[in-house]
Design an enzyme around this catalytic site. Structure first.
Site, short mmCIF file in Angstrom:
data_model
loop_
_atom_site.label_atom_id
_atom_site.label_comp_id
_atom_site.label_asym_id
_atom_site.label_seq_id
_atom_site.Cartn_x
_atom_site.Cartn_y
_atom_site.Cartn_z
N ASP A 122 13.51 -37.09 14.43
CA ASP A 122 14.14 -38.31 14.97
C ASP A 122 13.10 -39.19 15.65
OD1 ASP A 122 16.53 -37.42 14.07
OD2 ASP A 122 17.43 -37.03 16.03
N GLU A 143 15.21 -41.10 5.61
CA GLU A 143 13.86 -41.58 5.96
C GLU A 143 13.46 -42.75 5.06
OE1 GLU A 143 14.47 -39.64 3.21
OE2 GLU A 143 12.36 -39.07 2.99
N1 LIG Z 1 15.43 -35.69 11.97
C1 LIG Z 1 16.13 -36.34 11.06
N2 LIG Z 1 16.05 -35.94 9.77
C2 LIG Z 1 16.75 -36.64 8.84
C3 LIG Z 1 17.56 -37.74 9.17
N3 LIG Z 1 18.14 -38.21 8.03
C4 LIG Z 1 17.68 -37.43 7.03
N4 LIG Z 1 16.83 -36.48 7.50
C5 LIG Z 1 16.09 -35.45 6.77
O1 LIG Z 1 15.12 -36.04 5.95
C6 LIG Z 1 14.71 -35.06 5.00
C7 LIG Z 1 14.43 -35.76 3.69
O2 LIG Z 1 13.86 -34.84 2.83
P1 LIG Z 1 13.49 -35.17 1.36
O3 LIG Z 1 14.55 -36.04 0.74
O4 LIG Z 1 13.19 -33.87 0.67
O5 LIG Z 1 12.22 -36.08 1.43
P2 LIG Z 1 10.74 -35.78 1.92
O6 LIG Z 1 10.59 -34.43 2.53
O7 LIG Z 1 10.34 -36.93 2.76
O8 LIG Z 1 9.92 -35.78 0.56
P3 LIG Z 1 9.42 -37.03 -0.28
O9 LIG Z 1 10.34 -38.20 0.01
O10 LIG Z 1 9.53 -36.57 -1.70
O11 LIG Z 1 8.02 -37.27 0.13
C8 LIG Z 1 15.82 -34.02 4.92
O12 LIG Z 1 15.35 -32.83 5.49
C9 LIG Z 1 16.92 -34.62 5.81
O13 LIG Z 1 17.63 -33.63 6.51
C10 LIG Z 1 17.63 -38.12 10.56
O14 LIG Z 1 18.33 -39.08 10.96
N5 LIG Z 1 16.90 -37.41 11.45
#
Ligand SMILES: Nc1nc2c(ncn2[C@@H]2O[C@H](COP(=O)(O)OP(=O)(O)OP(=O)(O)O)[C@@H](O)[C@H]2O)c(=O)[nH]1
Length: 239
Positions: free
Chosen positions: A111, A137
């Site tokens: 976060d 993200e």
């Molecule tokens: N802390 C936090 N995590 C989040 C939030 N929204 C989404 N996520 C996390 O973001 C992560 C996204 O992971 P992936 O889609 O695999 O993307 P990545 O690890 O960035 O990999 P690449 O995009 O391929 O580089 C997941 O673990 C979600 O749980 C949020 O508001 N806060």
């Protein structure tokens, strides 16, 4: 024998003039109080409505525009840009390997990383430009008045700002981030949704060609000459 003392109470006969005046003052005060109460309630309701509207358009974590708000504004801005024959671009960006931050340091660190990225990104945007969170993200920078060259420069500034925005989590864990970016510029046959699709295609290419880079989406003319028909849907390789 002493006569009982008179009580001293003297009942005045009803004076119509001063009675009417007292009633009028009373009515005036009541009306004033009622107006104040009504005005106060209306003001409070208006404030509550405005707050609710603001919340409905804001991302709870970062305070920037949420997905719904980005699309609402985006469609309007593209229409305006078409009308004024003004350039318009967007940069879609997605944090690289963001899951790793969550997995190793927890969601609190994740976060914080998202908020740090938003603060760093905001600083490189111009007055008319704004940032939105599309989900997780993934973010968008909306760049009214920005042509192809300018948009690529802005994307590069965003990339550098994010790469330099590392922080120390819980005073001991260094967190460094990078992002991949897709840049798309408006063509006459394109609406906001198509522009987002094109930027997303470019982002997909950036992710799959090593991450931490900005890739420009091809224009309508380039697509035409390359025989491209679809505007693409996401199919990103993970890992
Ligand atoms: N802390 C936090 N995590 C989040 C939030 N929204 C989404 N996520 C996390 O973001 C992560 C996204 O992971 P992936 O889609 O695999 O993307 P990545 O690890 O960035 O990999 P690449 O995009 O391929 O580089 C997941 O673990 C979600 O749980 C949020 O508001 N806060």
């Amino acid at each position: 024998m002493a006569l009982p003392q008179a009580s001293g109470y003297y009942q005045k006969p009803w004076d119509w003039k001063s009675g009417q005046m007292q009633v009028s003052i009373g009515v005036l005060i009541s009306v004033g109080v009622a107006f104040l109460l009504l005005g106060g309630t209306a003001g409070w309701l208006l404030f509550a409505l405005m707050q609710q509207r603001k919340l409905a358009h804001t991302d709870y974590l970062t305070g920037i525009a949420n997905r719904g708000s980005v699309f609402e504004q985006g469609f309007k801005l593209v229409e305006h840009a078409h009308g004024e024959v003004e350039p318009f671009s967007i940069v879609l960006f997605d944090v690289d390997h963001f899951k790793k931050i969550n997995d190793t340091l927890g969601h609190g660190a994740g976060d914080r990383a998202l908020r740090v990225i938003v603060n760093a990104s905001r600083r490189v945007l111009g007055q008319r430009e704004f940032l939105g969170r599309l989900g997780g993200e993934e973010f968008i920078a909306v760049l009214p008045g920005c042509g192809r060259e300018e948009a690529m420069k802005r994307a590069e500034s965003l990339r550098l700002a994010i790469a330099r925005a590392g922080f120390l989590y819980a005073d001991k864990h260094p967190v460094n981030m990078t992002a991949s970016l897709g840049v798309a510029t408006l063509d006459r046959d394109v609406d906001f949704q198509i522009l987002v699709n094109r930027a997303d295609e470019a982002l997909y290419v950036a992710k799959n060609s090593g991450r931490n880079r900005a890739v420009r989406a091809s224009s309508s003319a380039e697509r035409l000459s390359a025989g491209m028909v679809t505007v693409g849907s996401r199919q990103r390789v993970r890992g």
